[in-house]
Design an enzyme around this catalytic site. Sequence first.
Site, PDB file in Angstrom:
ATOM      1  N   LYS A   1       0.793  -1.229   0.000  1.00  0.00           N
ATOM      2  CA  LYS A   1       0.000   0.000   0.000  1.00  0.00           C
ATOM      3  C   LYS A   1       0.824   1.278   0.000  1.00  0.00           C
ATOM      4  O   LYS A   1       1.767   1.414   0.766  1.00  0.00           O
ATOM      5  CB  LYS A   1      -0.922   0.022   1.227  1.00  0.00           C
ATOM      6  CG  LYS A   1      -2.029  -1.020   1.170  1.00  0.00           C
ATOM      7  CD  LYS A   1      -2.971  -0.828   2.343  1.00  0.00           C
ATOM      8  CE  LYS A   1      -4.177  -1.741   2.231  1.00  0.00           C
ATOM      9  NZ  LYS A   1      -5.105  -1.519   3.356  1.00  0.00           N
TER      10      LYS A   1
ATOM     11  N   GLY B   1       8.599  -0.927  13.059  1.00  0.00           N
ATOM     12  CA  GLY B   1       7.899   0.350  13.161  1.00  0.00           C
ATOM     13  C   GLY B   1       8.839   1.513  13.386  1.00  0.00           C
ATOM     14  O   GLY B   1       8.676   2.588  12.807  1.00  0.00           O
TER      15      GLY B   1
END
Length: 397
Positions: A198, A374
């Site tokens: 994405k 992350g």
Amino acid sequence: MNVIRFSDLCANGSAQGQRVFIRADLNVPQGVDGHITEDTRIRASVPCIQMALDAGAAVMVTSHLGRPTEGDFQAADSLAPVAKRLGELLGRDVPLIANWVDGVSVAPGQLVMLENCRVNKGEKKNAPELAHKLAALCDIFVHDAFGTAHRAEGTTYGIAQFAPIACAGPLLAAEIDAISKALANPKRPLAAIVAGSKVSTKLTILKSLANNVDQLIVGGGIANTFMLAAGLNIGKSLAEPDLLDQARAVIEIMKARGAEVPIPTDVVTAKTFAADAVATVKKATEVADDDLILDIGPETAAKLAAQLKVAGTIVWNGPVGVFEFAAFENGTKVIAQAIAESSAFSIAGGGDTLAAIAKYGIEKQMGYISTGGGAFLEVLEGKTLPAFEILMKRAAG
């Protein structure tokens, strides 16, 4: 990035006899029986712990494990298997202490593990009362868990605010050095590979990098969106049509700087998303309406490989195709081999990227492999991680 380094404190004798609190990342995967299935993070924590013991410190180490509920300790939340494995690696007993927030008994030369820190009430929200209690446990706080550096929690930020000394452990220091080398002072040309399914999840990263890199290579579903933005048909491939303007904006930012986002000139397509699907190489201009693009084509892969081989610095986040399927792994394989053969300083991060590095056996050819998913992404976004921010503040006095 100016931070106090634990290695310096040990070298100059400042850690001798001191109470040292190490925040490690020991969040390892476990099987249904609680057996540790992969111990890389535990092994990676050993140098910092051994450094503290060799310096004659009284050593406490803790970590989170899984997603426990604060104030509600369950047997599955326990660091007991981790303490056992760490003991095996160090060749010594590692006592595990529960309910430790109000005080820990540990003498110089001793090592204790403090039970799962995420069970403590106030940990995730960095409650001031907890932060002060944590800081009171030690003379030196050592942050050595890059995977948690993007979170401002009790054992990652609060304790660093109030401990007498707050510093970076060897793992965290290595991440700081690698990130600075790759992004703050890169050898040019600087190439970044950002791939994944994405655009939306990586949009801020793409925009941040577009202002800094010389080549921005996109792959996976992100590349499909960029192909669509360039006016190419992508059939029924994964893409985000509502983000075409954002993709064009990234292309324009690069173009204004005389840099580029290379759009694939050929692709590997299939009619279905399956490991045994028939793979067909096509020009990017000849994709049919019922095609799925599952990899970049050999011509595109060769062009990108040639660019990577002459790069000065390479940042890699994400495989460029469905590399888990043999018929659609060529693009990622060629990119991986080009990075391995390049004389550039290379830094890679993200779970899928690490899986690709392992699959193609190029670990030793990488300049640095980041351990934080992350946290690594937030660094690429141009954010200052909370852990870095507080350690720099404490170093500045």
